[in-house]
Design an enzyme around this catalytic site. Structure first.
Site, mmCIF file in Angstrom:
data_model
loop_
_atom_site.group_PDB
_atom_site.id
_atom_site.type_symbol
_atom_site.label_atom_id
_atom_site.label_comp_id
_atom_site.label_asym_id
_atom_site.label_seq_id
_atom_site.Cartn_x
_atom_site.Cartn_y
_atom_site.Cartn_z
ATOM 1 N N HIS A 1 -4.010 -6.275 -10.745
ATOM 2 C CA HIS A 1 -2.700 -5.708 -10.433
ATOM 3 C C HIS A 1 -1.689 -6.017 -11.534
ATOM 4 C CE1 HIS A 1 -3.467 -4.190 -6.388
ATOM 5 N NE2 HIS A 1 -4.175 -5.278 -6.157
ATOM 6 N N HIS B 1 0.821 -1.205 0.000
ATOM 7 C CA HIS B 1 0.000 0.000 0.000
ATOM 8 C C HIS B 1 0.859 1.262 0.000
ATOM 9 C CE1 HIS B 1 -3.917 -2.079 1.550
ATOM 10 N NE2 HIS B 1 -3.657 -2.319 0.275
#
Length: 406
Positions: free
Chosen positions: A380, A251
């Protein structure tokens, strides 16, 4: 110095990676609408149910494939969009279920979360750019739900989780849902032309920067209803796939890139310095810290690794962040990191037998499945192949439609 970004062969290699990933997911569509969680060899996994976040991501990436002109992408995007418009949508109480009722038996109660709704917005935005019928109406409905049920004007961020009837709001507040809301709002701003969504994304980003700057650029993930930090949240479940204990290395990398997208879109704020800070901290804390290449999943608040498992999405976000920082700064350090991490992906994460990426590796870089079994979706990995080939603004689908692909 010559970098991979200037090499036509590397750009062609990235294009092949994009096409190969989307080919792997060709069995994603679910009869009646929606997208399946996939097994290691790309088969639908019915026991995992039809998840809304996977369906939104699938609508997004296959809309990108449609814009790239890849045959077979549009039908997959259409089935995912049909799932969002049909069985995954709650016509009684509004919003979107976490999963299709009665399909599979995923763990946990049904709920409506900002994380899930953000991927509905993202999927509908990309589908609208790709010209899929009904996508613009779906986007308007999804933005309305985000505005009425999740956006908190007083704090300038989104609340996290409601019950299925939008009656009870959970006390938990989280950074993950807000992070993906930034991505969704940036896409919506490009598609609708309404700066409101960019301004809201910037408010979330400025708040996160303030929080991370006070913690040496480690991102605090968990808060209570007053937005008081909960640093020990899930200490007994450190490898939770969505709400792990401690700082989530991936993150920090993802936020680094998103801040540069905010800057490029014209959002008010200082973005480059915190983007560098987040990147540097994540790399220092997470990369090869146990003597073996790969990013650990989480650390404690002093930067000591907690969960050493290597997750594919963390490496994908590292690639995207390095590419974004290189495009913004021309600093060769980021180009070197970018090349290093693609080498790692090609050596360890690319499944040469079945396709796509292994979603999880043990600390010795052998495949495992403790946190993320199977190969849930392509989001992703596909974005890691496209971000290096596109400008920082506009967002991916709008950039592809504008013909800015390198």
């Amino acid at each position: 110095m010559t970098t991979w970004f200037s090499q036509p062969d590397h750009q062609a290699w990235l294009a092949r990676q994009t096409a190969g990933l989307l080919a792997f997911g060709r069995r994603t569509p679910v009869h009646g609408g929606g997208a399946a969680w996939l097994t290691d060899d790309g088969q639908p996994w019915p026991e995992r149910g039809v998840q809304t976040w996977i369906t939104g991501r699938t609508a997004h990436v296959y809309s990108l494939g449609t814009l790239l002109g890849l045959p077979g992408a549009r039908p997959v995007a259409e089935v995912a969009l049909a799932g969002l418009a049909g069985p995954l949508r709650d016509t009684e109480h509004g919003g979107w279920y976490a999963r299709q009722p009665g399909v599979g038996q995923p763990d946990g109660p049904d709920e409506k979360s900002a994380y899930t709704q953000a991927f509905v917005v993202l999927g509908a935005s990309s589908a609208a750019v790709a010209g899929l019928p009904g996508a613009r109406d779906l986007l308007a409905q999804a933005l309305d739900v985000m505005d009425r049920k999740f956006w908190d004007e007083a704090t300038g961020r989104v609340v996290d989780t409601w019950d299925a009837t939008f009656t009870v709001l959970d006390d938990y507040r989280g950074i993950n849902g807000n992070m993906h809301t930034i991505e969704a709002f940036l896409a919506a701003a490009d598609v609708t032309g309404d700066r409101l969504w960019l301004d809201r994304a910037a408010r979330i980003g400025r708040w996160m920067v303030e929080q991370a700057a006070g913690r040496d650029w480690r991102v605090m993930e968990h808060y209570d209803e007053t937005w008081t930090a909960q640093p020990d949240f899930n200490a007994d479940r450190p490898d939770d796939p969505f709400r792990p204990f401690g700082a989530t290395v991936g993150h920090g990398l993802e936020w680094s890139r998103l801040l540069l997208h905010l800057e490029a879109a014209g959002a008010e704020g200082e973005w480059l310095r915190p983007a560098r800070g987040l990147f540097d901290r994540a790399v220092a804390d997470g990369w090869a810290v146990d003597g073996t290449d790969g990013f650990c999943y989480t650390t404690d608040w002093a930067g000591t690794p907690v969960v050493r498992t290597r997750l594919h999405w963390v490496l994908a976000e590292a690639i995207g962040a390095a590419a974004a920082l290189y495009h913004r700064t021309d600093d060769v350090l980021y180009a070197q990191r970018y090349a290093q991490w693609w080498d790692y992906a090609a050596r360890y994460l690319h499944d040469q037998t079945h396709g796509s990426w292994y979603h999880e590796l043990a600390p010795d870089n052998t495949p495992t499945a403790q946190v993320w079994p199977g190969k849930a979706d392509l989001y992703h990995a596909v974005q890691a192949t496209l971000i290096p080939r596109l400008p920082l603004a506009p967002t991916l689908a709008t950039a592809l439609a504008a013909g800015t692909l390198r």
